[in-house]
Design a protein around this motif. Sequence first.
Motif, mmCIF file in Angstrom:
data_model
loop_
_atom_site.group_PDB
_atom_site.id
_atom_site.type_symbol
_atom_site.label_atom_id
_atom_site.label_comp_id
_atom_site.label_asym_id
_atom_site.label_seq_id
_atom_site.Cartn_x
_atom_site.Cartn_y
_atom_site.Cartn_z
ATOM 1 N N ALA A 48 23.164 66.325 27.186
ATOM 2 C CA ALA A 48 23.908 65.059 27.210
ATOM 3 C C ALA A 48 23.538 64.190 26.014
ATOM 4 N N ASN A 49 22.283 64.274 25.565
ATOM 5 C CA ASN A 49 21.858 63.467 24.414
ATOM 6 C C ASN A 49 22.547 63.918 23.129
ATOM 7 N N LYS A 50 22.752 65.245 22.980
ATOM 8 C CA LYS A 50 23.482 65.732 21.811
ATOM 9 C C LYS A 50 24.921 65.236 21.827
ATOM 10 N N VAL A 51 25.533 65.269 22.984
ATOM 11 C CA VAL A 51 26.903 64.746 23.102
ATOM 12 C C VAL A 51 26.915 63.261 22.734
ATOM 13 N N ALA A 52 25.896 62.542 23.197
ATOM 14 C CA ALA A 52 25.811 61.107 22.910
ATOM 15 C C ALA A 52 25.695 60.854 21.414
ATOM 16 N N GLN B 205 28.562 58.564 16.560
ATOM 17 C CA GLN B 205 29.140 58.654 15.221
ATOM 18 C C GLN B 205 30.634 58.369 15.247
ATOM 19 N N ASP B 206 31.326 58.877 16.238
ATOM 20 C CA ASP B 206 32.768 58.624 16.341
ATOM 21 C C ASP B 206 33.052 57.155 16.672
ATOM 22 N N ILE C 158 35.113 53.139 14.502
ATOM 23 C CA ILE C 158 36.002 52.048 14.927
ATOM 24 C C ILE C 158 35.814 50.821 14.038
ATOM 25 N N GLU C 159 34.666 50.704 13.399
ATOM 26 C CA GLU C 159 34.429 49.574 12.491
ATOM 27 C C GLU C 159 35.415 49.543 11.329
ATOM 28 N N LYS C 160 36.114 50.663 11.079
ATOM 29 C CA LYS C 160 37.059 50.727 9.966
ATOM 30 C C LYS C 160 38.469 50.263 10.340
ATOM 31 N N MET C 161 38.690 49.900 11.606
ATOM 32 C CA MET C 161 40.001 49.390 12.000
ATOM 33 C C MET C 161 40.343 48.139 11.194
ATOM 34 N N VAL C 162 41.612 48.004 10.806
ATOM 35 C CA VAL C 162 42.042 46.890 9.955
ATOM 36 C C VAL C 162 42.723 45.827 10.812
ATOM 37 N N ALA D 296 37.659 61.359 25.101
ATOM 38 C CA ALA D 296 38.306 62.594 25.543
ATOM 39 C C ALA D 296 37.878 63.805 24.722
ATOM 40 N N ARG D 297 37.369 63.559 23.525
ATOM 41 C CA ARG D 297 36.942 64.663 22.661
ATOM 42 C C ARG D 297 35.518 65.132 22.967
ATOM 43 N N HIS D 298 34.807 64.420 23.825
ATOM 44 C CA HIS D 298 33.405 64.738 24.094
ATOM 45 C C HIS D 298 33.236 65.137 25.565
#
Length: 426
Positions: A218-222, A227-228, A232-236, A317-319
Amino acid sequence: MSRDAELLALLEAERERQVDFLQRFARIDTANPPGDTRQAADLFRAFLDKEGIAHRTEAPKADNPNIIAGFEGGKGPGRHLVLNGHLDVFPVGDRAAWQRDPRSGDIADGRLHGRGTVDMKCGTTALLFAFACLHRLREELSGRVTLTVVSDEETGGKWGTAWLLENCASEVTGECVLNSEPSGLATVRFGEKCMLWLRFTIAVKGGHSAYPHTGGSANKVAAALIQDLLAIEKMVPDEPGTVRTTLDRPEVRAAAELSLGAGAAEVMRRVSVNVGTIQGGVKINMLPPQCVLEVDFRLPVGISRAAVLARVAEIAARHPGTRFEELLPGGPEANVSDPTHEMMGHLLRRAGALAGALLASPPQPIVSLGGTDTRFWRAKGVPAFVYGCSPAGMGGVDESVSLAEFHHVMKVHALAAWDYLTSARS
């Protein structure tokens, strides 16, 4: 003597009383949690009683009292101005890390020390004395002035300002709001980013770390999820025109950096993502079957909660094994008042004229990085503005506030309030 000079003279004559009050306030434990502000409320009520100002207390929770005080001007109907400050403060944390008692109220080198002196015991005290000064000159004023001194700000405001606006709306809504949260003398805040708090729970089979192919971690998934989420910080943002024009000005960007630190002008206008807590794993040689993350997203003006939640849902949904929940559902969006509003003009003019050596250049309008109770008024369409002392040291070890800034903020609010209440009839 002009009314400006008279008002300033009244405040100057009580400098010792102002500092004494702030010291006594600083020595009262109002840490939230637990958030018990009853003793501090007693201090404020005693002051209002001595000034002969009518007030009452609303306490939806017994240990979270909220004070409403108000008066009518002697020149008849006019505008309704609301002043807002809070009693509760951040917890002390590790007492051993403090060089002074966190509730000492000590004064050294022009600074008053103690937890919450910056956020926002100095600001609430400044509003109290500005309010009392206006009350003494009330025969020269039109309209109404209301002071709200609230609890529960540090944990969301449900039992403080939010409760008052829902249950005492006719008394506390007003037509304009002044707040003295720490902003930095170089800036007046006309809006703020909003908080979106999410908890992610990742559940997988787990197992022995020598057999990672059998159960997953679970920690690897986290780690991959984080990172994903940071992307979101790149949203304009799609900023309203007046906000974009204001924040694009070089002098505004410079003032934001001066008050809030290098990089603040950029952070003010984008999403920030903070992974506040991570809990996962039992033992070094076991594959963690569960990991829980709590993530604080701060959204700028022009990016909605719904847009970020939709992006988060796509990422989750990707994780494998990942689900999330909102910790403060139904919270407000990032919010602004008109940066060209009359009150902004009063605050900028008065702050610049009174600053003297405290400021090298005129103050500027910005959007706040953190949240304040002004968001509750903006949600109801009421313009609300924040001007306060430097936020440096806020919530940190050895917190202290400049007494010069404390007195300056008090004067700015008193004069800006005077301008607003008297300009309506001029």
